[in-house]
Design an enzyme around this catalytic site. Structure first.
Site, PDB file in Angstrom:
ATOM      1  N   GLY A 195     -27.246  16.356 -17.543  1.00  0.00           N
ATOM      2  CA  GLY A 195     -27.423  16.868 -18.906  1.00  0.00           C
ATOM      3  C   GLY A 195     -26.403  17.954 -19.218  1.00  0.00           C
ATOM      4  N   GLY A 214       6.293   1.173 -16.170  1.00  0.00           N
ATOM      5  CA  GLY A 214       5.050   1.552 -15.501  1.00  0.00           C
ATOM      6  C   GLY A 214       4.473   0.318 -14.839  1.00  0.00           C
ATOM      7  N   GLU A 264      -5.653  -3.384 -15.070  1.00  0.00           N
ATOM      8  CA  GLU A 264      -5.108  -4.630 -15.623  1.00  0.00           C
ATOM      9  C   GLU A 264      -4.123  -5.265 -14.632  1.00  0.00           C
ATOM     10  OE1 GLU A 264      -5.355  -1.702 -17.234  1.00  0.00           O
ATOM     11  OE2 GLU A 264      -6.911  -2.241 -18.667  1.00  0.00           O
ATOM     12  N   SER A 267       7.630   4.640 -10.912  1.00  0.00           N
ATOM     13  CA  SER A 267       7.364   4.669 -12.358  1.00  0.00           C
ATOM     14  C   SER A 267       8.471   5.375 -13.131  1.00  0.00           C
ATOM     15  CB  SER A 267       6.047   5.393 -12.645  1.00  0.00           C
ATOM     16  OG  SER A 267       5.007   4.757 -11.978  1.00  0.00           O
ATOM     17  N   ARG A 282     -34.458  19.160 -10.464  1.00  0.00           N
ATOM     18  CA  ARG A 282     -34.610  19.412 -11.898  1.00  0.00           C
ATOM     19  C   ARG A 282     -35.913  18.799 -12.412  1.00  0.00           C
ATOM     20  NH1 ARG A 282     -33.537  22.392 -16.382  1.00  0.00           N
ATOM     21  NH2 ARG A 282     -33.320  21.091 -18.249  1.00  0.00           N
ATOM     22  N   GLU A 324      -0.965   3.690  -9.078  1.00  0.00           N
ATOM     23  CA  GLU A 324      -0.760   2.631  -8.062  1.00  0.00           C
ATOM     24  C   GLU A 324      -1.219   1.254  -8.586  1.00  0.00           C
ATOM     25  OE1 GLU A 324      -1.019   3.540  -3.991  1.00  0.00           O
ATOM     26  OE2 GLU A 324      -0.735   5.683  -4.317  1.00  0.00           O
ATOM     27  N   GLY A 325      -0.980   1.060  -9.889  1.00  0.00           N
ATOM     28  CA  GLY A 325      -1.331  -0.194 -10.538  1.00  0.00           C
ATOM     29  C   GLY A 325      -2.614  -0.040 -11.328  1.00  0.00           C
TER      30      GLY A 325
HETATM   31  N1  CAA Z   1       4.444  -8.759  -1.610  1.00  0.00           N
HETATM   32  C1  CAA Z   1       5.651  -9.330  -1.485  1.00  0.00           C
HETATM   33  N2  CAA Z   1       6.387  -9.791  -2.537  1.00  0.00           N
HETATM   34  C2  CAA Z   1       5.854  -9.635  -3.764  1.00  0.00           C
HETATM   35  C3  CAA Z   1       4.588  -9.035  -3.962  1.00  0.00           C
HETATM   36  C4  CAA Z   1       3.871  -8.591  -2.826  1.00  0.00           C
HETATM   37  N3  CAA Z   1       2.663  -8.012  -2.931  1.00  0.00           N
HETATM   38  N4  CAA Z   1       4.327  -9.027  -5.296  1.00  0.00           N
HETATM   39  C5  CAA Z   1       5.400  -9.593  -5.904  1.00  0.00           C
HETATM   40  N5  CAA Z   1       6.312  -9.954  -4.965  1.00  0.00           N
HETATM   41  C6  CAA Z   1       7.593 -10.641  -5.171  1.00  0.00           C
HETATM   42  C7  CAA Z   1       7.378 -11.987  -5.835  1.00  0.00           C
HETATM   43  O1  CAA Z   1       7.084 -12.976  -4.863  1.00  0.00           O
HETATM   44  C8  CAA Z   1       8.715 -12.214  -6.500  1.00  0.00           C
HETATM   45  O2  CAA Z   1       9.647 -12.603  -5.536  1.00  0.00           O
HETATM   46  P1  CAA Z   1      10.540 -13.948  -5.722  1.00  0.00           P
HETATM   47  O3  CAA Z   1      11.339 -13.718  -6.984  1.00  0.00           O
HETATM   48  O4  CAA Z   1      11.372 -14.000  -4.495  1.00  0.00           O
HETATM   49  O5  CAA Z   1       9.590 -15.076  -5.870  1.00  0.00           O
HETATM   50  C9  CAA Z   1       9.118 -10.806  -6.945  1.00  0.00           C
HETATM   51  O6  CAA Z   1       8.399  -9.891  -6.087  1.00  0.00           O
HETATM   52  C10 CAA Z   1       8.776 -10.515  -8.380  1.00  0.00           C
HETATM   53  O7  CAA Z   1       7.377 -10.647  -8.507  1.00  0.00           O
HETATM   54  P2  CAA Z   1       6.649 -11.020  -9.858  1.00  0.00           P
HETATM   55  O8  CAA Z   1       7.397 -12.089 -10.566  1.00  0.00           O
HETATM   56  O9  CAA Z   1       5.211 -11.270  -9.542  1.00  0.00           O
HETATM   57  O10 CAA Z   1       6.828  -9.656 -10.685  1.00  0.00           O
HETATM   58  P3  CAA Z   1       6.229  -9.260 -12.082  1.00  0.00           P
HETATM   59  O11 CAA Z   1       7.310  -8.693 -12.886  1.00  0.00           O
HETATM   60  O12 CAA Z   1       5.407 -10.367 -12.659  1.00  0.00           O
HETATM   61  O13 CAA Z   1       5.258  -8.022 -11.697  1.00  0.00           O
HETATM   62  C11 CAA Z   1       3.264  -6.914 -11.015  1.00  0.00           C
HETATM   63  C12 CAA Z   1       4.134  -8.138 -10.902  1.00  0.00           C
HETATM   64  C13 CAA Z   1       2.073  -7.186 -10.086  1.00  0.00           C
HETATM   65  C14 CAA Z   1       2.721  -6.655 -12.422  1.00  0.00           C
HETATM   66  C15 CAA Z   1       4.045  -5.662 -10.504  1.00  0.00           C
HETATM   67  O14 CAA Z   1       5.097  -5.329 -11.375  1.00  0.00           O
HETATM   68  C16 CAA Z   1       3.162  -4.433 -10.309  1.00  0.00           C
HETATM   69  O15 CAA Z   1       2.474  -4.323  -9.292  1.00  0.00           O
HETATM   70  N6  CAA Z   1       3.205  -3.480 -11.260  1.00  0.00           N
HETATM   71  C17 CAA Z   1       2.490  -2.221 -11.109  1.00  0.00           C
HETATM   72  C18 CAA Z   1       3.356  -1.174 -10.475  1.00  0.00           C
HETATM   73  C19 CAA Z   1       2.567  -0.059  -9.866  1.00  0.00           C
HETATM   74  O16 CAA Z   1       1.619  -0.271  -9.125  1.00  0.00           O
HETATM   75  N7  CAA Z   1       3.008   1.170 -10.115  1.00  0.00           N
HETATM   76  C20 CAA Z   1       2.409   2.309  -9.494  1.00  0.00           C
HETATM   77  C21 CAA Z   1       3.399   3.412  -9.388  1.00  0.00           C
HETATM   78  S1  CAA Z   1       3.377   4.231  -7.867  1.00  0.00           S
HETATM   79  C22 CAA Z   1       2.192   5.432  -7.994  1.00  0.00           C
HETATM   80  O17 CAA Z   1       1.362   5.432  -8.843  1.00  0.00           O
HETATM   81  C23 CAA Z   1       2.246   6.398  -6.894  1.00  0.00           C
HETATM   82  C24 CAA Z   1       1.612   7.691  -7.173  1.00  0.00           C
HETATM   83  O18 CAA Z   1       2.318   8.678  -7.367  1.00  0.00           O
HETATM   84  C25 CAA Z   1       0.144   7.845  -7.046  1.00  0.00           C
END
Ligand code: CAA
Length: 416
Positions: A376, A168, A404, A163, A305, A400-401
């Site tokens: 309460g 994000g 949405e 991030s 309670r 972690e996503g």
């Molecule tokens: N496995 C393998 N490849 C994948 C994949 C997966 N699960 N998901 C996407 N890809 C690949 C696609 O196939 C594509 O590859 P090609 O170009 O070769 O076809 C490439 O990756 C791009 O994928 P998209 O076009 O689908 O990408 P997008 O821009 O539309 O984004 C999204 C997709 C699902 C929204 C992604 O950006 C996402 O998951 N975003 C959320 C990020 C997230 O979870 N952040 C959390 C931060 S970490 C955290 O929170 C840790 C902490 O500290 C607790």
């Protein structure tokens, strides 16, 4: 031949998994649906339950209030093998399955979600990422101490740096750059909301190496916190999981050796997505634990309670709330365990982990809010624990996503 390999052979690469086909193949291999846990699973769950009661419960309210990182708890968790649960024993891990991990995460999260997020990031993002995609050298150098949670008797854990201030949910829009300088990469940029930001020794950093290639121009690197140019920035003052250590991390001309890149050039975005799919099982289990912790407190409170001349459990309005809580929690648990099982069977688990995460996190938020309502006025004060669980629940719908993003992943898999 392993069942995962059979499925891979029969279902074309990149094709979204067809669940009917998957179950037909499992049936052909005589792999049937079973719901019972093994003796080993029950022992692991009990060990995590005892640890949560004996080591996490004391001081949990104070740690939340003072935003104190649970260092001693994490060290003890590491001694018990809970920081590298799914890492192979040859790399210092416990060699357990993902189901064991779900069971342990639920138990720890019932009591202290600040402990369990640290455990989850280390297990399913950092250790898994290196074990699955790292080189042999990277595994020996980094995975072994990370799985043990210790090096030279000091805490040794990892963080996952994807991030950014402007990346994000839209994770491909990385602004952090890693310029190829021949022998090394030069890393510059800022990462936000990093769990374990200050306490980690090792960072898995996602950065852009070639902006013209979009997601194919992204790489993942193992970066040590004490390298020149790495700085730990501001600590976030959060709504929930206040004991966890969330920071901004800054990189200013950090030299990253070539051998610290994970996988081949351009693999970084796929690395992040594949690793996060497993991470989402961890956060789904955390949400499950928050929900079941809040439910157990509400159930116990409703039995003691009294209002309108009887224990409040005798009022149908409370009974129906408890019934809905129990039902949603059971559904969350089944989703978490099914996704974990699919991961253990080397099946496709990207969709099921998103389903588990979105459903469990919404269950956690709803259940914890209702648990406060059942309590309460007592629910609104710290000593009854449910207000903390309600605050902790919120982040499970975000990190972690977001919910949405999970719906994007799920809808793409069913509409393709
Ligand atoms: N496995 C393998 N490849 C994948 C994949 C997966 N699960 N998901 C996407 N890809 C690949 C696609 O196939 C594509 O590859 P090609 O170009 O070769 O076809 C490439 O990756 C791009 O994928 P998209 O076009 O689908 O990408 P997008 O821009 O539309 O984004 C999204 C997709 C699902 C929204 C992604 O950006 C996402 O998951 N975003 C959320 C990020 C997230 O979870 N952040 C959390 C931060 S970490 C955290 O929170 C840790 C902490 O500290 C607790």
């Amino acid at each position: 031949m392993k069942v995962g390999q059979i499925i891979q052979k029969n279902i074309k690469a990149n094709q979204i998994i067809d669940y009917d086909a998957q179950f037909v193949l499992l049936a052909k291999k005589n792999i049937t649906m079973q719901f019972q846990l093994s003796e080993e699973h029950l022992m692991i769950r009990q060990a995590a339950r005892d640890f949560a009661q004996n080591e996490c419960l004391p001081g949990v309210i104070e740690r939340d209030e003072t935003q104190t990182f649970p260092r001693e708890q994490i060290k003890k968790l590491a001694d018990l093998g809970f920081m590298g649960m799914m890492v192979k024993p040859e790399y210092g891990g416990s060699g357990l399955d993902t189901i064991s991990y779900v069971l342990a995460m639920e138990e720890i999260s019932k009591i202290d979600a600040s402990v369990s997020v640290c455990m989850s990031v280390n297990n399913s993002l950092v250790c898994y990422g290196i074990q699955e995609y790292g080189s042999e050298e990277q595994k020996h150098k980094y995975l072994t101490p990370l799985a043990q949670g210790k090096k030279d008797n000091e805490l040794y854990i990892g963080a996952f740096l994807l991030s950014e201030p402007e990346a994000g949910s839209d994770a491909t829009s990385q602004r952090t750059t890693a310029e190829d300088k021949g022998d090394y990469y030069l890393l510059n940029g800022t990462k936000n909301w990093i769990t374990n930001g200050n306490s980690a020794s090792v960072y898995l950093v996602i950065a852009q190496t070639d902006a013209t290639k979009g997601s194919h121009g992204i790489n993942a690197f193992i970066v040590e916190k004490n390298w020149p140019g790495v700085a730990v920035g501001v600590k976030e003052n959060k709504l929930g999981i206040r004991g966890s250590d969330t920071h901004t991390i800054l990189f200013n001309d950090v030299k990253v050796p070539k051998e610290n890149r994970i996988g081949k050039d351009g693999f970084g975005f796929k690395f992040a997505m594949k690793t996060l799919a497993g991470g989402r099982i961890g956060i789904a289990s955390q949400a499950l634990g928050i929900a079941s912790g809040a439910y157990e407190l509400a159930l116990a409170y409703s039995k003691q309670r009294k209002a309108f001349g009887t224990e409040i459990m005798n009022h149908q309005i409370i009974q129906f709330k408890l019934a809905d809580m129990a039902t949603r929690i059971e559904a969350s648990r089944l989703l978490c365990l099914k996704s974990a099982w699919e991961k253990d069977q080397h099946l496709d688990y990207g969709t099921s982990s998103s389903m588990a995460k979105v459903f469990s996190s919404e269950t956690a938020m709803w259940t914890a809010t209702e648990a406060v309502q059942i309590h309460g006025g007592y629910g609104f004060v710290k000593e009854y624990h449910v207000e903390r669980l309600m605050r902790d629940a919120k982040i499970t719908q975000i990190y972690e996503g977001t919910s949405e993003v999970q719906r994007i992943v799920i809808s793409r898999s069913i509409l393709k």
